[in-house]
Design a protein around this motif. Structure first.
Motif, PDB file in Angstrom:
ATOM      1  N   ARG A 418       0.826  -1.210   0.000  1.00 26.45           N
ATOM      2  CA  ARG A 418       0.000   0.000   0.000  1.00 26.45           C
ATOM      3  C   ARG A 418       0.857   1.254   0.000  1.00 26.45           C
ATOM      4  NH1 ARG A 418      -2.523   1.279   5.544  1.00 26.45           N
ATOM      5  NH2 ARG A 418      -0.283   1.629   5.797  1.00 26.45           N
ATOM      6  N   ASP A 419       1.924   1.263   0.808  1.00 23.79           N
ATOM      7  CA  ASP A 419       2.791   2.443   0.864  1.00 23.79           C
ATOM      8  C   ASP A 419       3.484   2.679  -0.468  1.00 23.79           C
ATOM      9  OD1 ASP A 419       2.025   2.728   3.481  1.00 23.79           O
ATOM     10  OD2 ASP A 419       3.796   1.744   4.306  1.00 23.79           O
ATOM     11  N   CYS A 422       0.979   4.110  -2.810  1.00 23.71           N
ATOM     12  CA  CYS A 422       0.689   5.499  -2.457  1.00 23.71           C
ATOM     13  C   CYS A 422       1.721   6.435  -3.112  1.00 23.71           C
ATOM     14  CB  CYS A 422       0.692   5.669  -0.944  1.00 23.71           C
ATOM     15  SG  CYS A 422       0.320   7.340  -0.375  1.00 23.71           S
ATOM     16  N   GLU A 426       1.143   9.313  -6.310  1.00 29.46           N
ATOM     17  CA  GLU A 426       1.618  10.708  -6.310  1.00 29.46           C
ATOM     18  C   GLU A 426       2.503  10.980  -7.517  1.00 29.46           C
ATOM     19  OE1 GLU A 426       3.516  11.366  -2.595  1.00 29.46           O
ATOM     20  OE2 GLU A 426       1.685  11.137  -1.405  1.00 29.46           O
ATOM     21  N   GLU A 460      -4.409   4.605  -9.062  1.00 31.80           N
ATOM     22  CA  GLU A 460      -5.411   5.019  -8.074  1.00 31.80           C
ATOM     23  C   GLU A 460      -6.395   3.888  -7.783  1.00 31.80           C
ATOM     24  OE1 GLU A 460      -5.613   9.878  -8.594  1.00 31.80           O
ATOM     25  OE2 GLU A 460      -7.136   8.623  -9.557  1.00 31.80           O
ATOM     26  N   PHE A 463      -4.570   1.409  -5.659  1.00 38.15           N
ATOM     27  CA  PHE A 463      -4.410   1.913  -4.295  1.00 38.15           C
ATOM     28  C   PHE A 463      -5.711   1.742  -3.510  1.00 38.15           C
ATOM     29  CE2 PHE A 463      -4.504   5.380  -1.130  1.00 38.15           C
ATOM     30  CZ  PHE A 463      -3.391   5.015  -0.392  1.00 38.15           C
ATOM     31  N   THR A 467      -5.899  -0.624  -0.230  1.00 36.80           N
ATOM     32  CA  THR A 467      -6.346  -0.027   1.027  1.00 36.80           C
ATOM     33  C   THR A 467      -7.446  -0.868   1.661  1.00 36.80           C
ATOM     34  OG1 THR A 467      -5.795   2.191   0.222  1.00 36.80           O
ATOM     35  CG2 THR A 467      -7.285   2.045   2.104  1.00 36.80           C
TER      36      THR A 467
END
Length: 495
Positions: A418-419, A422, A426, A460, A463, A467
């Motif tokens: 997940r990190d 993320c 970005e 996205e 992600f 999540t």
């Protein structure tokens, strides 16, 4: 007197149940903490009974609090527990004397011909004047119509010298305990199912939000491409590519809306409600329940006490052990004391007098001599069932440790994924903004914009997926730990 009491108390043959010892690791597998600001670690604090509160989601908490009394599987398990409790009552009844009262009245006409034949036979065997008298009177003998009145109290009690009844009651208590743990296991499983379905629903709603935002961006880029194409600044290929991207994203939205409807229906089923019942309550989008920074998981030594399947397996082993003793007791004599007291008379007027009383009391003994191997086969069957229950207990414990270890591994690994996603979101979003600006000023071609747009949408969406997966991993972790000490059940369970 002491010797008589000891004899009546008897001794219970067969093995006595001893709680099995299980291997326990000194500590849980450590979870790897990434550098992400959303990292969540496990701590040895005692978990909350209502473990879903760690998500801080009021709607999820409301659903979980209503689940125990509404879920049909839990209600069925409650009825099965009530049946086990009734079986315990039946088994316990044999420990006490059985008393019954009865009364009867009968008006009887016995066979006169039989009486005449009996008198005639007696006369023939007697000889002399008595014989002639009986022969003469036999033809005139009659039996009058008789009224027979009777009432009384009967009692029977098995003297449990070898513990057969006690072992039977012990097994019934263990089965009741197993049934209670199975109901608790059912509740924990349905609580986890509800939490997972809820997290999945919120994940689908988040992906729908992402799609709509990307559709708005794609529509904006399409408008820009269309304007530039009409101005002759770009080819029709740019305009058609932008249109295709809008149509591609639009085509994915109905599928996600369908998934959301199906997931709401799945939650409705768990809540014992018809499809569509929770649509108004759950259709409004909400954030995916986030995992907390610190996750209380308790200590490893508590696992055997927290997991209902382990406690149920131990209860099953207890019952199987008691049934071995019950089967061994069948080889010994069965002693029963029977007693009765009442009144009997041929006239209602004499029915209540003390000299019309009748009574009996005494023991009866049944000794198995030859059963064709039935008792031996039954004993071997129960011993095999005991060994099977012991193996099942070991398997259940090992499976529990595997589930916990697997859940901790997934929880750690998916957080790291997940990190990473993320950071990728970005980066892709920044690349898309730069490509859009450059395309607006004619500094790049549309393929760069389209490629950046697709990467943004993909990252996205991924992600949002990961999540919800991380939150689902936390649900699986609490399920593997045995949930909490659930105590809210449907009223009819009396539990």
């Amino acid at each position: 007197m002491t010797g008589v009491a000891a004899l009546l108390a008897g001794c219970a043959v067969g093995p006595n149940y001893q709680k099995p010892q299980t291997w326990t690791p000194p500590k849980w597998r450590p979870t790897q903490v990434s550098d992400g600001k959303g990292a969540s670690i496990t701590v040895p604090d005692a978990p909350d009974v209502a473990w879903w509160n760690v998500f801080g989601d009021a709607e999820l908490t409301s659903l979980e609090e209503r689940l125990a009394s509404q879920n049909l599987d839990v209600q069925r398990a409650t009825e099965e527990l009530a049946q086990s409790r009734a079986q315990l009552i039946l088994a316990g009844a044999e420990r006490f004397p059985a008393l019954s009262a009865s009364g009867s009245y009968a008006r009887n006409q016995q066979s006169t011909k039989t009486l005449q034949r009996i008198i005639s036979r007696i006369g023939q065997s007697s000889g002399g004047p008595v014989s002639d008298l009986l022969e003469e009177s036999s033809s005139n003998a009659t039996i009058p119509v008789l009224d027979r009145w009777r009432d009384g109290v009967d009692a029977t009690w098995e003297v449990d010298l070898w513990g057969r009844v006690r072992r039977q009651y012990e097994a019934a208590k263990a089965y009741l305990e197993e049934s209670g743990e199975q109901r608790r296991s059912m509740l924990i499983a349905r609580e986890a199912d509800l939490a997972r379905d809820y997290v999945t629903l919120r994940g689908s709603q988040e992906k729908l939000r992402v799609l709509r935002l990307n559709l708005a961006d794609a529509s904006r880029i399409f408008g820009l491409s269309e304007a530039r194409y009409r101005s002759g600044l770009v080819s029709e290929l740019d305009e058609q590519s932008a249109r295709s991207q809008v149509e591609t994203i639009s085509a994915e939205i109905p599928e996600l809306e369908q998934q959301i409807t199906l997931q709401i229906n799945a939650i409705s089923l768990l809540m014992g409600s018809p499809p569509g019942t929770l649509t108004a309550e759950l259709s409004a989008a909400s954030a995916i329940p986030p995992v907390p920074p610190r996750v209380p998981v308790g200590v490893p030594s508590d696992l055997a006490q927290r997991r209902p399947d382990i406690r149920a397996a131990a209860a099953q082993l207890h019952a199987a052990t008691a049934e071995v003793g019950q089967a061994e007791a069948d080889f010994y004599p069965k002693v029963t004391i029977d007693a009765s007291f009442g009144f009997q008379s041929l006239s209602f007027r004499d029915f209540g007098f003390w000299n019309a009383r009748t009574w009996n009391v005494g023991p009866s003994i049944t000794l198995p001599i030859f059963q064709g191997g039935r008792l031996t086969g039954q004993l071997e069957l129960k011993k095999s069932a005991q060994r099977d229950a012991a193996l099942d207990y070991r398997r259940t414990v090992l499976s529990a440790w595997k589930e916990v270890d697997d859940a901790l591994t997934r929880y750690s690994a998916d957080q790291a994924r997940r990190d990473a996603l993320c950071a990728q979101v970005e980066t892709n979003r920044r690349s898309y903004v730069l490509a859009s600006e450059q395309y607006r000023h004619g500094m790049t071609n549309f393929l760069d914009v389209l490629d950046a747009e697709r990467r943004v949408l993909g990252s996205e969406t991924d992600f949002a997926d990961v999540t919800s997966v991380v939150s689902g991993d936390l649900v699986r972790l609490y399920l593997s730990l045995g949930g909490g000490w659930e105590s809210v059940f449907p009223v009819r369970g009396h539990g």
